[in-house]
Motif scaffolding. Structure first.
Motif, PDB file in Angstrom:
ATOM      1  N   LEU A  10     -35.349  66.775   1.041  1.00  0.00           N
ATOM      2  CA  LEU A  10     -36.129  66.898  -0.496  1.00  0.00           C
ATOM      3  C   LEU A  10     -37.696  67.325   0.109  1.00  0.00           C
ATOM      4  O   LEU A  10     -38.203  66.872   0.933  1.00  0.00           O
ATOM      5  N   THR A  11     -38.062  68.510  -0.378  1.00  0.00           N
ATOM      6  CA  THR A  11     -39.283  69.264   0.072  1.00  0.00           C
ATOM      7  C   THR A  11     -40.262  69.244  -1.022  1.00  0.00           C
ATOM      8  O   THR A  11     -39.603  69.126  -2.245  1.00  0.00           O
ATOM      9  N   PRO A  12     -41.471  69.535  -0.903  1.00  0.00           N
ATOM     10  CA  PRO A  12     -42.237  69.778  -2.253  1.00  0.00           C
ATOM     11  C   PRO A  12     -41.559  71.154  -3.018  1.00  0.00           C
ATOM     12  O   PRO A  12     -41.880  71.036  -4.338  1.00  0.00           O
ATOM     13  N   ALA A  13     -40.680  71.883  -2.381  1.00  0.00           N
ATOM     14  CA  ALA A  13     -40.114  73.015  -3.156  1.00  0.00           C
ATOM     15  C   ALA A  13     -38.709  72.704  -3.716  1.00  0.00           C
ATOM     16  O   ALA A  13     -38.079  73.383  -4.355  1.00  0.00           O
ATOM     17  N   GLY A  14     -38.332  71.565  -3.628  1.00  0.00           N
ATOM     18  CA  GLY A  14     -36.968  70.961  -4.009  1.00  0.00           C
ATOM     19  C   GLY A  14     -35.975  70.464  -2.895  1.00  0.00           C
ATOM     20  O   GLY A  14     -36.484  70.498  -1.861  1.00  0.00           O
ATOM     21  N   TYR A  15     -35.025  70.226  -3.303  1.00  0.00           N
ATOM     22  CA  TYR A  15     -33.943  69.662  -2.598  1.00  0.00           C
ATOM     23  C   TYR A  15     -33.381  70.917  -2.059  1.00  0.00           C
ATOM     24  O   TYR A  15     -32.724  71.673  -2.332  1.00  0.00           O
ATOM     25  N   LYS A  16     -33.210  70.541  -0.612  1.00  0.00           N
ATOM     26  CA  LYS A  16     -32.557  71.534   0.345  1.00  0.00           C
ATOM     27  C   LYS A  16     -31.244  71.164   1.126  1.00  0.00           C
ATOM     28  O   LYS A  16     -31.348  70.431   2.097  1.00  0.00           O
ATOM     29  N   LYS A  17     -29.983  71.217   0.516  1.00  0.00           N
ATOM     30  CA  LYS A  17     -28.949  70.401   0.913  1.00  0.00           C
ATOM     31  C   LYS A  17     -28.402  70.831   2.426  1.00  0.00           C
ATOM     32  O   LYS A  17     -27.885  70.148   3.202  1.00  0.00           O
ATOM     33  N   ASP A  18     -28.765  72.196   2.738  1.00  0.00           N
ATOM     34  CA  ASP A  18     -28.170  72.711   4.126  1.00  0.00           C
ATOM     35  C   ASP A  18     -29.223  72.572   4.997  1.00  0.00           C
ATOM     36  O   ASP A  18     -29.122  73.325   6.132  1.00  0.00           O
ATOM     37  N   VAL A  19     -30.544  72.005   5.036  1.00  0.00           N
ATOM     38  CA  VAL A  19     -31.400  71.918   5.996  1.00  0.00           C
ATOM     39  C   VAL A  19     -31.464  70.640   6.692  1.00  0.00           C
ATOM     40  O   VAL A  19     -31.177  69.673   6.047  1.00  0.00           O
ATOM     41  N   VAL A  20     -31.794  70.667   8.028  1.00  0.00           N
ATOM     42  CA  VAL A  20     -31.429  69.646   8.953  1.00  0.00           C
ATOM     43  C   VAL A  20     -32.652  68.407   8.108  1.00  0.00           C
ATOM     44  O   VAL A  20     -33.791  68.832   8.311  1.00  0.00           O
ATOM     45  N   ARG A  21     -32.130  67.165   8.114  1.00  0.00           N
ATOM     46  CA  ARG A  21     -33.206  66.186   7.671  1.00  0.00           C
ATOM     47  C   ARG A  21     -33.584  65.472   9.210  1.00  0.00           C
ATOM     48  O   ARG A  21     -34.864  65.231   9.296  1.00  0.00           O
ATOM     49  N   THR A  22     -32.698  64.961   9.751  1.00  0.00           N
ATOM     50  CA  THR A  22     -32.903  64.408  11.333  1.00  0.00           C
ATOM     51  C   THR A  22     -31.786  64.508  12.173  1.00  0.00           C
ATOM     52  O   THR A  22     -30.723  65.061  11.488  1.00  0.00           O
ATOM     53  N   PHE A  23     -32.104  64.602  13.353  1.00  0.00           N
ATOM     54  CA  PHE A  23     -30.826  64.515  14.343  1.00  0.00           C
ATOM     55  C   PHE A  23     -30.940  63.525  15.357  1.00  0.00           C
ATOM     56  O   PHE A  23     -32.259  63.075  15.623  1.00  0.00           O
ATOM     57  N   ARG A  24     -29.871  62.976  15.812  1.00  0.00           N
ATOM     58  CA  ARG A  24     -29.723  61.865  16.941  1.00  0.00           C
ATOM     59  C   ARG A  24     -29.144  62.567  18.158  1.00  0.00           C
ATOM     60  O   ARG A  24     -28.078  62.851  18.052  1.00  0.00           O
ATOM     61  N   THR A  68     -31.363  55.703  25.801  1.00  0.00           N
ATOM     62  CA  THR A  68     -30.075  55.770  25.173  1.00  0.00           C
ATOM     63  C   THR A  68     -30.078  56.624  23.886  1.00  0.00           C
ATOM     64  O   THR A  68     -28.979  57.053  23.543  1.00  0.00           O
ATOM     65  N   ALA A  69     -31.119  56.677  23.095  1.00  0.00           N
ATOM     66  CA  ALA A  69     -30.997  57.472  21.907  1.00  0.00           C
ATOM     67  C   ALA A  69     -32.407  58.263  21.631  1.00  0.00           C
ATOM     68  O   ALA A  69     -33.568  57.659  22.121  1.00  0.00           O
ATOM     69  N   MET A  70     -32.427  59.396  21.247  1.00  0.00           N
ATOM     70  CA  MET A  70     -33.607  60.057  20.730  1.00  0.00           C
ATOM     71  C   MET A  70     -33.444  60.434  19.404  1.00  0.00           C
ATOM     72  O   MET A  70     -32.345  61.131  18.998  1.00  0.00           O
ATOM     73  N   ILE A  71     -34.219  60.188  18.534  1.00  0.00           N
ATOM     74  CA  ILE A  71     -34.229  60.707  17.131  1.00  0.00           C
ATOM     75  C   ILE A  71     -35.454  61.695  16.717  1.00  0.00           C
ATOM     76  O   ILE A  71     -36.379  61.125  16.834  1.00  0.00           O
ATOM     77  N   PHE A  72     -35.033  62.646  16.195  1.00  0.00           N
ATOM     78  CA  PHE A  72     -35.835  63.570  15.807  1.00  0.00           C
ATOM     79  C   PHE A  72     -35.805  63.793  14.234  1.00  0.00           C
ATOM     80  O   PHE A  72     -35.026  63.776  13.578  1.00  0.00           O
ATOM     81  N   THR A  73     -37.158  63.777  13.841  1.00  0.00           N
ATOM     82  CA  THR A  73     -37.314  63.663  12.376  1.00  0.00           C
ATOM     83  C   THR A  73     -38.249  64.796  11.830  1.00  0.00           C
ATOM     84  O   THR A  73     -39.027  65.443  12.704  1.00  0.00           O
ATOM     85  N   PRO A  74     -38.302  65.075  10.595  1.00  0.00           N
ATOM     86  CA  PRO A  74     -39.594  66.093  10.276  1.00  0.00           C
ATOM     87  C   PRO A  74     -40.876  65.696  10.585  1.00  0.00           C
ATOM     88  O   PRO A  74     -41.200  64.426  10.809  1.00  0.00           O
ATOM     89  N   PRO A  75     -41.917  66.516  10.654  1.00  0.00           N
ATOM     90  CA  PRO A  75     -43.457  66.050  10.791  1.00  0.00           C
ATOM     91  C   PRO A  75     -43.840  65.168   9.891  1.00  0.00           C
ATOM     92  O   PRO A  75     -43.391  65.102   8.778  1.00  0.00           O
ATOM     93  N   GLN A  76     -44.658  64.247  10.265  1.00  0.00           N
ATOM     94  CA  GLN A  76     -45.092  63.131   9.598  1.00  0.00           C
ATOM     95  C   GLN A  76     -46.707  63.199   9.450  1.00  0.00           C
ATOM     96  O   GLN A  76     -47.150  63.486  10.541  1.00  0.00           O
ATOM     97  N   LYS A  77     -47.167  62.788   8.353  1.00  0.00           N
ATOM     98  CA  LYS A  77     -48.791  63.099   8.252  1.00  0.00           C
ATOM     99  C   LYS A  77     -49.144  61.636   8.960  1.00  0.00           C
ATOM    100  O   LYS A  77     -48.638  60.597   9.258  1.00  0.00           O
ATOM    101  N   PRO A  78     -50.195  61.930   9.833  1.00  0.00           N
ATOM    102  CA  PRO A  78     -50.712  60.793  10.615  1.00  0.00           C
ATOM    103  C   PRO A  78     -51.522  59.694   9.801  1.00  0.00           C
ATOM    104  O   PRO A  78     -51.876  60.110   8.587  1.00  0.00           O
ATOM    105  N   PRO A  79     -51.382  58.621   9.983  1.00  0.00           N
ATOM    106  CA  PRO A  79     -52.013  57.470   9.316  1.00  0.00           C
ATOM    107  C   PRO A  79     -53.445  57.800   9.172  1.00  0.00           C
ATOM    108  O   PRO A  79     -54.343  58.226   9.861  1.00  0.00           O
TER     109      PRO A  79
END
Length: 145
Positions: free
Chosen positions: A80-94, A125-136
């Motif tokens: 889900l992006t500000p421009a709407g839901y993108k069903k074919d875009v990578v959300r996360t990968f492990r 043992t695992a690496m999880i990649f996520t979209p950019p996050q705003k810093p606290p």
């Protein structure tokens, strides 16, 4: 004067949203299903599910279909992006690397300090990649309204 400029540059850098990390030409919130398929081929298995009423897809690559040095790669699509839901875009990968492929030094040198570290193993043992996050928000700062 030079140290003041460096300090201000550091503060400005820390105020920017974190960039998404990538691996193997997969970048969360940017890469698409067609790009992942072109790079890695068809997944070993594909599952679909609904998350918060959105249709999502998960591709799993394992065994001979996993990238070299990786035991299993799991790619989740649908964001889900500000421009709407993108069903074919990578959300996360492990990534679940094979033993002795990634160690702590390599991870820190390549991506920075991990968000969580186990107690015993020096191997990753695992690496999880996520979209950019705003810093606290900075300590003591007032939230904007």
């Amino acid at each position: 004067m030079g140290s003041l400029v460096r300090a201000l540059a550091l503060v400005a850098l820390l105020a920017l949203p974190a960039a998404a990390s990538d691996w193997g030409q997969i970048k969360p919130a940017v890469s698409t299903q067609s790009e992942v398929r072109a790079r890695y081929g068809a997944p070993t298995r594909e599952t679909t599910q609904k998350i918060e009423s959105y249709d999502t897809v998960q591709w799993v690559y394992e065994g001979a279909q996993a990238p070299t040095g990786i035991a299993k790669m799991i790619v989740d699509f649908g964001i889900l992006t500000p421009a709407g839901y993108k069903k074919d875009v990578v959300r996360t990968f492990r990534l679940e690397p094979k033993p002795d492929i990634f160690n702590r030094k390599l991870v820190v040198d390549g991506w920075g300090p991990p968000s969580r570290v186990g107690k015993d193993s020096r191997d990753v043992t695992a690496m999880i990649f996520t979209p950019p996050q705003k810093p606290p928000p900075a300590a003591g700062s007032t939230p904007q309204r």
